[in-house]
Design a protein around this motif. Sequence first.
Motif, mmCIF file in Angstrom:
data_model
loop_
_atom_site.group_PDB
_atom_site.id
_atom_site.type_symbol
_atom_site.label_atom_id
_atom_site.label_comp_id
_atom_site.label_asym_id
_atom_site.label_seq_id
_atom_site.Cartn_x
_atom_site.Cartn_y
_atom_site.Cartn_z
ATOM 1 N N GLN A 209 29.351 32.915 41.945
ATOM 2 C CA GLN A 209 27.922 32.850 41.640
ATOM 3 C C GLN A 209 27.557 31.485 41.050
ATOM 4 N N HIS A 212 27.445 28.955 43.734
ATOM 5 C CA HIS A 212 26.215 29.118 44.517
ATOM 6 C C HIS A 212 25.011 28.533 43.776
ATOM 7 N N GLU A 213 24.958 28.770 42.456
ATOM 8 C CA GLU A 213 23.854 28.222 41.664
ATOM 9 C C GLU A 213 23.883 26.690 41.686
ATOM 10 N N LYS A 215 25.223 24.835 44.013
ATOM 11 C CA LYS A 215 24.866 24.394 45.357
ATOM 12 C C LYS A 215 23.360 24.416 45.572
ATOM 13 N N GLU A 216 22.692 25.408 44.983
ATOM 14 C CA GLU A 216 21.243 25.509 45.125
ATOM 15 C C GLU A 216 20.497 24.578 44.181
ATOM 16 N N GLY A 217 21.240 23.871 43.320
ATOM 17 C CA GLY A 217 20.606 22.902 42.426
ATOM 18 C C GLY A 217 20.188 23.462 41.087
ATOM 19 N N ASN A 218 20.549 24.714 40.807
ATOM 20 C CA ASN A 218 20.220 25.300 39.507
ATOM 21 C C ASN A 218 21.344 24.980 38.536
ATOM 22 N N ARG A 242 29.265 21.255 35.979
ATOM 23 C CA ARG A 242 27.832 21.544 35.889
ATOM 24 C C ARG A 242 27.151 20.616 34.888
#
Length: 498
Positions: A209, A212-213, A215-218, A242
């Motif tokens: 997760q 994925h976050e 990768k999505e830029g979050n 991160r």
Amino acid sequence: MSIKTRLLLSYIAMIVVPVVCFALVASLLGAFFLGESFPHGTGKEPGKPLFRQTQERRDELFAGLAFLARYDAERLLQQDVLAETDEELRRLGGALMLAKNGAVLFASPSLEQADWAKYMQPPAHDERTRRLPPWSSKGYAVETHSFAFADKSEGTLYFLRDDSPAFTSGVSFFAAMVVSFLAIVGLTNGVLTYLVSRSIIRPLYALKQAAHEIKEGNLERPVLLGRKDELGELGEAFEEIRVRLHDSIRLQLQYEENRKELISSISHDLKTPITGIKACVEAVLDGIADTEAKREKYMRMIAGKSVQMDRLIDELLLYSRLDLNKLPFHLEPVDIRAYVADCVQELRLEPRLSGVHISAAGTAGEPLIVMADREKLHRVLMNIVDNSLKYMEQENRRLSIQLEATADEAIVTVADNGTGISEEAMPYIFDRFYRADRARTTATGGSGLGLAIVRQLVEGHGGRVWAHSEVGRGTSIHVSLPLQKGTGGEADEAHSHY
């Protein structure tokens, strides 16, 4: 606990737990299928299997009848004696037949008459007990005992034992043991596999997760697993990634904002001299400068504006190279005392400072060695002096340069008696393009980059810079450079060109 240790313990548990559980279950199954314990006073032996007690009691009854046939055979002809014995034998899984001269005198009601002949077949040689195939629902083991009646007639006792319950109990016990073993192994492995896999899969899912976050830029959501094993270390690595990505993007956005601000400031600062040059050129072209004196005046104005633009462009290029860390520093051991003394002597010969009283302190004494780039350190001192000149408006202008040393650093202080800087402006004086008084700095040709360049150069030396100021009394700029340990005396003087 590491994953390796956790897996090792689970493997050990997969062996130990089934063995312990199987031992407990085997003892319970043995008590259930093969016997049970009886308390004292019930006529049964405590702790002995029930089927064994049944066999022993049945053998006692057979032995009693055999003894009676041997010593008092005539009593066997009394139906009540055989009937009473047969009643007890039926409860113990046994049966009884009595024959005289081949004719059946008594047979247990549990025996079918059609099977009597099969039970009365003569045994093989030296065979007293024989097991019959299960022609009926019961498979009896037959034991014969021959004797003679009082009238010399031949008598035969047939003792029949039904051992199928013991055999059935043994088969059931073995089957239950096998099923119990498989169930215990399967259940133990299933539970342990579930617990271990959950301790691994759940953090892996959390890392998935997090990836994925990212990768999505979050990049605002922290990766916190709260573990001390290998997965915890992997989670810490993800968290560091991160944080670094977050800081990198934030820094990139800040750089972009600074770049926009830089372009805006450059456009504003270049427009002023260009506007002046354009106005002078237009005046010449329109014939306003109709005399030689006027034309010379306008040409001098154009030359001054050109010099101002050239200086501004040079400072912009220098600051850009510093900001991008593309300006190399050629550091070497420098005696800061001799260096500052030579700079003071140079300033006293500077024409722009002809009306300024320059004093120096702390330039005499033992050498103080710092690692410095001579050219860039000279630029630092000149920029500070230039900035001081812009704010010294009174007739009695004074400039003081002082050197002092602590245990770890050498501090150079340049103080003036200018107008000073307001308290509100102090936090920003080392920012690029900042001007405490825009009207005065524009008139004196200031670019707003002087002190910003000073800070960049000083920090490139591993030092620090700060300022103190009082409105109406003047400003002091302090530059500190780290001292070199283990150098001094003649060795230090050999490294210094001053």
